[in-house]
Write a protein that holds these residues in place. Structure first.
Motif, PDB file in Angstrom:
ATOM      1  N   LEU A   1       0.841  -1.250  -0.059  1.00 14.20           N
ATOM      2  CA  LEU A   1      -0.038   0.185   0.164  1.00 14.20           C
ATOM      3  C   LEU A   1       0.826   1.194   0.118  1.00 14.20           C
ATOM      4  O   LEU A   1       1.765   1.444   0.750  1.00 14.20           O
ATOM      5  N   THR A   2       0.615   2.125  -0.937  1.00 12.71           N
ATOM      6  CA  THR A   2       1.288   3.502  -1.052  1.00 12.71           C
ATOM      7  C   THR A   2       0.661   4.566  -0.848  1.00 12.71           C
ATOM      8  O   THR A   2      -0.620   4.514  -0.854  1.00 12.71           O
ATOM      9  N   SER A   3       1.315   5.574   0.056  1.00 14.17           N
ATOM     10  CA  SER A   3       0.737   6.747   0.349  1.00 14.17           C
ATOM     11  C   SER A   3       1.653   7.834  -0.268  1.00 14.17           C
ATOM     12  O   SER A   3       2.693   7.862  -0.581  1.00 14.17           O
ATOM     13  N   ASP A   4       1.134   9.134  -0.182  1.00 15.19           N
ATOM     14  CA  ASP A   4       1.700  10.384  -0.619  1.00 15.19           C
ATOM     15  C   ASP A   4       2.074  11.303   0.387  1.00 15.19           C
ATOM     16  O   ASP A   4       3.282  11.736   0.313  1.00 15.19           O
ATOM     17  N   SER A   5       1.439  11.325   1.653  1.00 15.96           N
ATOM     18  CA  SER A   5       1.869  12.107   2.670  1.00 15.96           C
ATOM     19  C   SER A   5       1.518  11.561   4.033  1.00 15.96           C
ATOM     20  O   SER A   5       0.569  11.056   4.483  1.00 15.96           O
ATOM     21  N   PRO A   6       2.659  11.683   5.025  1.00 16.44           N
ATOM     22  CA  PRO A   6       2.223  11.415   6.431  1.00 16.44           C
ATOM     23  C   PRO A   6       1.677  12.768   7.016  1.00 16.44           C
ATOM     24  O   PRO A   6       1.400  12.665   8.375  1.00 16.44           O
ATOM     25  N   GLY A   7       1.533  13.752   6.269  1.00 12.82           N
ATOM     26  CA  GLY A   7       1.181  14.870   7.000  1.00 12.82           C
ATOM     27  C   GLY A   7       2.442  15.647   7.501  1.00 12.82           C
ATOM     28  O   GLY A   7       3.503  15.395   7.196  1.00 12.82           O
ATOM     29  N   GLY A  34      -3.153   4.385   6.204  1.00 14.04           N
ATOM     30  CA  GLY A  34      -2.225   3.380   5.847  1.00 14.04           C
ATOM     31  C   GLY A  34      -0.787   3.284   6.457  1.00 14.04           C
ATOM     32  O   GLY A  34      -0.205   2.313   5.963  1.00 14.04           O
ATOM     33  N   GLY A  35      -0.534   4.205   7.152  1.00 17.89           N
ATOM     34  CA  GLY A  35       0.644   4.385   7.675  1.00 17.89           C
ATOM     35  C   GLY A  35       1.001   3.637   8.764  1.00 17.89           C
ATOM     36  O   GLY A  35       0.067   2.886   9.572  1.00 17.89           O
ATOM     37  N   THR A  36       2.206   3.709   9.617  1.00 15.74           N
ATOM     38  CA  THR A  36       2.422   2.952  10.755  1.00 15.74           C
ATOM     39  C   THR A  36       2.856   3.853  11.576  1.00 15.74           C
ATOM     40  O   THR A  36       3.558   4.964  11.730  1.00 15.74           O
ATOM     41  N   TRP A  37       2.866   3.521  12.951  1.00 19.18           N
ATOM     42  CA  TRP A  37       3.268   4.329  14.217  1.00 19.18           C
ATOM     43  C   TRP A  37       4.387   3.703  14.806  1.00 19.18           C
ATOM     44  O   TRP A  37       4.605   2.326  14.978  1.00 19.18           O
ATOM     45  N   SER A  38       5.371   4.513  15.266  1.00 17.26           N
ATOM     46  CA  SER A  38       6.395   4.026  15.889  1.00 17.26           C
ATOM     47  C   SER A  38       6.744   5.104  17.029  1.00 17.26           C
ATOM     48  O   SER A  38       6.887   6.306  16.891  1.00 17.26           O
ATOM     49  N   PRO A  39       6.548   4.575  18.426  1.00 14.88           N
ATOM     50  CA  PRO A  39       6.224   3.302  18.792  1.00 14.88           C
ATOM     51  C   PRO A  39       4.704   2.929  18.520  1.00 14.88           C
ATOM     52  O   PRO A  39       4.038   3.858  18.336  1.00 14.88           O
ATOM     53  N   ASN A  46      -4.652   3.700  15.052  1.00 15.35           N
ATOM     54  CA  ASN A  46      -4.136   5.013  15.375  1.00 15.35           C
ATOM     55  C   ASN A  46      -4.872   5.564  16.666  1.00 15.35           C
ATOM     56  O   ASN A  46      -4.686   6.861  16.911  1.00 15.35           O
ATOM     57  N   VAL A  47      -5.425   4.720  17.604  1.00  6.81           N
ATOM     58  CA  VAL A  47      -5.979   5.329  18.714  1.00  6.81           C
ATOM     59  C   VAL A  47      -5.175   5.311  19.855  1.00  6.81           C
ATOM     60  O   VAL A  47      -4.513   4.339  20.224  1.00  6.81           O
ATOM     61  N   PHE A  48      -4.939   6.574  20.465  1.00 10.04           N
ATOM     62  CA  PHE A  48      -4.185   6.667  21.636  1.00 10.04           C
ATOM     63  C   PHE A  48      -4.828   6.858  22.668  1.00 10.04           C
ATOM     64  O   PHE A  48      -6.101   7.689  22.646  1.00 10.04           O
ATOM     65  N   ASP A  49      -4.406   5.966  23.938  1.00  5.89           N
ATOM     66  CA  ASP A  49      -5.420   6.005  25.036  1.00  5.89           C
ATOM     67  C   ASP A  49      -4.686   6.311  26.059  1.00  5.89           C
ATOM     68  O   ASP A  49      -3.466   5.668  26.509  1.00  5.89           O
ATOM     69  N   PRO A  50      -4.786   7.283  26.750  1.00  3.89           N
ATOM     70  CA  PRO A  50      -3.843   8.108  27.810  1.00  3.89           C
ATOM     71  C   PRO A  50      -3.595   7.225  28.985  1.00  3.89           C
ATOM     72  O   PRO A  50      -2.769   7.420  29.923  1.00  3.89           O
ATOM     73  N   SER A  51      -4.542   6.383  29.279  1.00  3.28           N
ATOM     74  CA  SER A  51      -4.630   5.372  30.410  1.00  3.28           C
ATOM     75  C   SER A  51      -3.627   4.381  30.293  1.00  3.28           C
ATOM     76  O   SER A  51      -2.958   3.761  31.170  1.00  3.28           O
ATOM     77  N   THR A  57       7.072  11.210  21.778  1.00  6.74           N
ATOM     78  CA  THR A  57       7.206  11.310  20.226  1.00  6.74           C
ATOM     79  C   THR A  57       6.800  10.173  19.657  1.00  6.74           C
ATOM     80  O   THR A  57       7.357   9.056  19.711  1.00  6.74           O
ATOM     81  N   TYR A  58       5.836  10.322  18.719  1.00  3.49           N
ATOM     82  CA  TYR A  58       5.255   9.149  18.050  1.00  3.49           C
ATOM     83  C   TYR A  58       5.411   9.610  16.468  1.00  3.49           C
ATOM     84  O   TYR A  58       4.919  10.612  16.191  1.00  3.49           O
ATOM     85  N   THR A  59       6.029   8.599  15.715  1.00  2.00           N
ATOM     86  CA  THR A  59       6.313   9.029  14.405  1.00  2.00           C
ATOM     87  C   THR A  59       5.457   7.995  13.396  1.00  2.00           C
ATOM     88  O   THR A  59       5.298   6.851  13.647  1.00  2.00           O
ATOM     89  N   TYR A  60       4.641   8.968  12.606  1.00  2.00           N
ATOM     90  CA  TYR A  60       4.108   8.240  11.742  1.00  2.00           C
ATOM     91  C   TYR A  60       4.678   7.991  10.173  1.00  2.00           C
ATOM     92  O   TYR A  60       5.026   9.141   9.822  1.00  2.00           O
ATOM     93  N   SER A  61       4.708   7.005   9.719  1.00  5.18           N
ATOM     94  CA  SER A  61       5.574   6.707   8.423  1.00  5.18           C
ATOM     95  C   SER A  61       4.641   6.233   7.466  1.00  5.18           C
ATOM     96  O   SER A  61       3.711   5.200   7.447  1.00  5.18           O
ATOM     97  N   VAL A  62       4.651   6.686   6.310  1.00  8.34           N
ATOM     98  CA  VAL A  62       4.104   6.127   5.021  1.00  8.34           C
ATOM     99  C   VAL A  62       5.095   5.914   3.991  1.00  8.34           C
ATOM    100  O   VAL A  62       6.213   6.268   3.937  1.00  8.34           O
ATOM    101  N   ILE A  63       4.570   5.144   2.955  1.00  6.30           N
ATOM    102  CA  ILE A  63       5.629   5.140   1.796  1.00  6.30           C
ATOM    103  C   ILE A  63       5.130   5.765   0.572  1.00  6.30           C
ATOM    104  O   ILE A  63       3.896   5.609   0.170  1.00  6.30           O
TER     105      ILE A  63
END
Length: 169
Positions: A1-7, A34-39, A46-51, A57-63
């Protein structure tokens, strides 16, 4: 799956008691799905749960179309809710020294709160010779809300030893 922008890089400042949210919404621009988060987020999505997810720092990567990995970061800050400890009690006598009511709260209350009603000291220091018995409420307010707890103060009468006397046998 390819994407154009991670924002583009973004920030998310939330309270520790906030509800889960889509971290993708914290990126600026128009990040493609369609990207991935690291960590990796605990949800695996994509759901962040503060509990359960931590600040950082969370890095969102796309191809992109050429097969290159491009990324954008979200810096997540989690602010604590206010903590005023646990209700407390103080039993004192009119002749006893002053007491900082903050030390009578249980737990680990945040410093910097206010006492109500106000004490004669203008701080949290209770002077049994001039302050009245009663309930004193400690309140802390921050960007994540307000919390209050009480210290109930009782002033007992000093024991009366009576007068010196002479025993007649």
């Amino acid at each position: 799956l390819t994407s154009d922008s991670p924002g583009t890089n973004g920030i998310a400042t939330i309270c520790s008691n906030a509800t889960s949210f889509n971290l993708l919404d914290s990126l600026n621009g128009s990040p493609d799905a369609g990207g991935t988060w690291s960590p990796v987020l605990n949800s695996g999505t994509n759901v962040f749960d503060p509990s359960i997810d931590t600040a950082g720092t969370y890095t969102y990567s796309v191809i992109d179309c050429e097969g290159n990995t491009i990324s954008a970061d979200v810096v997540v800050t989690i602010n604590p809710t206010p903590n005023t400890g646990i209700d407390g009690a103080l039993v004192t006598c009119p002749t006893y020294p002053t007491t900082d009511l903050f030390t009578e709260l249980g737990g680990s209350p945040d410093a910097g709160g206010t006492w109500s009603p106000a004490l004669n000291s203008g701080t949290g220091v209770f002077d049994p010779s001039i302050d009245a018995a009663g309930t004193y409420t400690y309140t802390v307010t921050n960007s994540c809300g307000t919390s209050s707890n009480d210290v109930v103060v009782t002033i007992t009468a000093s024991p009366d030893p009576g007068n010196n006397g002479t025993a007649i046998l």
